[in-house]
Design an enzyme around this catalytic site. Sequence first.
Site, PDB file in Angstrom:
ATOM      1  N   SER A  23     -13.295  31.893 -16.543  1.00 37.67           N
ATOM      2  CA  SER A  23     -13.679  30.881 -15.554  1.00 37.67           C
ATOM      3  C   SER A  23     -14.070  31.593 -14.271  1.00 37.67           C
ATOM      4  CB  SER A  23     -12.495  29.951 -15.289  1.00 37.67           C
ATOM      5  OG  SER A  23     -12.774  29.120 -14.186  1.00 37.67           O
ATOM      6  N   GLU A  55     -23.912  29.025 -21.476  1.00 41.57           N
ATOM      7  CA  GLU A  55     -24.256  27.615 -21.389  1.00 41.57           C
ATOM      8  C   GLU A  55     -23.332  26.822 -22.309  1.00 41.57           C
ATOM      9  OE1 GLU A  55     -28.075  24.920 -21.790  1.00 41.57           O
ATOM     10  OE2 GLU A  55     -28.514  27.070 -21.961  1.00 41.57           O
ATOM     11  N   ASP A  84     -11.745  23.637 -21.349  1.00 44.46           N
ATOM     12  CA  ASP A  84     -12.791  22.652 -21.118  1.00 44.46           C
ATOM     13  C   ASP A  84     -12.081  21.304 -21.074  1.00 44.46           C
ATOM     14  OD1 ASP A  84     -15.657  22.442 -20.721  1.00 44.46           O
ATOM     15  OD2 ASP A  84     -15.615  21.092 -22.416  1.00 44.46           O
TER      16      ASP A  84
HETATM   17  P1  IMP Z   1     -14.518  21.741 -16.577  1.00 49.37           P
HETATM   18  O1  IMP Z   1     -13.456  21.658 -17.622  1.00 49.37           O
HETATM   19  O2  IMP Z   1     -14.201  22.724 -15.498  1.00 49.37           O
HETATM   20  O3  IMP Z   1     -15.880  21.854 -17.169  1.00 49.37           O
HETATM   21  O4  IMP Z   1     -14.539  20.369 -15.764  1.00 49.37           O
HETATM   22  C1  IMP Z   1     -14.361  19.156 -16.361  1.00 49.37           C
HETATM   23  C2  IMP Z   1     -14.485  17.996 -15.398  1.00 49.37           C
HETATM   24  O5  IMP Z   1     -13.581  17.003 -15.896  1.00 49.37           O
HETATM   25  C3  IMP Z   1     -14.035  18.235 -13.983  1.00 49.37           C
HETATM   26  O6  IMP Z   1     -15.112  18.556 -13.145  1.00 49.37           O
HETATM   27  C4  IMP Z   1     -13.489  16.867 -13.595  1.00 49.37           C
HETATM   28  O7  IMP Z   1     -14.547  16.038 -13.265  1.00 49.37           O
HETATM   29  C5  IMP Z   1     -12.943  16.325 -14.875  1.00 49.37           C
HETATM   30  N1  IMP Z   1     -11.506  16.565 -14.941  1.00 49.37           N
HETATM   31  C6  IMP Z   1     -10.875  17.448 -15.745  1.00 49.37           C
HETATM   32  N2  IMP Z   1      -9.541  17.421 -15.524  1.00 49.37           N
HETATM   33  C7  IMP Z   1      -9.355  16.503 -14.559  1.00 49.37           C
HETATM   34  C8  IMP Z   1      -8.180  16.040 -13.884  1.00 49.37           C
HETATM   35  O8  IMP Z   1      -7.028  16.481 -14.095  1.00 49.37           O
HETATM   36  N3  IMP Z   1      -8.386  15.101 -12.945  1.00 49.37           N
HETATM   37  C9  IMP Z   1      -9.610  14.605 -12.640  1.00 49.37           C
HETATM   38  N4  IMP Z   1     -10.731  15.003 -13.215  1.00 49.37           N
HETATM   39  C10 IMP Z   1     -10.596  15.949 -14.180  1.00 49.37           C
END
Ligand code: IMP
Length: 209
Positions: A23, A55, A84
Site C-alpha cells: 500500500s 491496476e 482491498d
Molecule cells: P481501498 O481498500 O483502499 O481500495 O479503499 C476502499 C474504499 O472503501 C475506501 O476508500 C472507502 O471508501 C471504503 N471503505 C473501506 N473501509 C471503510 C471503512 O471502514 N469505513 C468507511 N469506508 C470504508
Amino acid sequence: MTDEFGKEQAIRKLAPGKLVIASHNKGKVREIADLLAPYGMDVISAGELDLPEPEETGTTFIANAELKALTAADLSGLPALADDSGLVVEALNGDPGIFSARWAGPDKDFGLAMQKVWDALGEKGPDAGRDAHFICALALAWPDGHVEAFEGRVDGTLVWPPRGDKGFGYDPIFQPIGHDISFAEMEPEAKHAMSHRADAFKKLVAASF
Ligand code: IMP
C-alpha cells in the site's frame, strides 16, 4: 490440513522477519504495522521500496487484494500483505463494492460518494432495503507465487443524513447492527474492535502465526 471435502488446504505460516505492506497509504501501513508488531513482523511499505501500484483489474475484493500482494511479493522478493475493502449495499446489487473508492471521484469526495449511494437507493423506490455491509479482504503472498486470502465483514444499515465526523469514507452513513450510532459517531477503538478489518485480521493471525 484438509477441508470438509478432503481437499488440501495450504496454510503457510508467516515466519518473523520482513513483510512488505502493498500500500502507498501511510495511515494504512502504520495501522497494519501496529497490528503485526506483536508477531515479530518488520514492516516495510511498497512506497518505501518504490514498487509500482498495479491496476486493480479484479472483479472481487479477494482478487484485487491477491493481485496487489502477488505483485509486491514478486517485485520485492519478500512476503507481502495487501488489502482491498469497500461498502456493499444489498439493494444496489452489491454497489459500490470494489468501486467504493472510485465512486468518490478524483477529488476523493466521500460526501459526493455517499450522496450517490443514497440517490441510487432512492431510485430503487420506497421499498428498497437499507441493509449493507463492509468487506475487507487481506491477501498474503510469497515470492514463489503462493497466496492466501482472508475475508472480514461487518453488517449494518444505511442511515441518512450522514452522521458523525470520526472515521473516513462511508462511515457517516453506516450503522452497525446492534448499535444506534454510525461508525463516524463511534470512538475509533470501538469501531476498530468490530470492523471488517478487525475480522479479517483475526482470521489472518489465527491461520498465519
Ligand atoms: P481501498 O481498500 O483502499 O481500495 O479503499 C476502499 C474504499 O472503501 C475506501 O476508500 C472507502 O471508501 C471504503 N471503505 C473501506 N473501509 C471503510 C471503512 O471502514 N469505513 C468507511 N469506508 C470504508
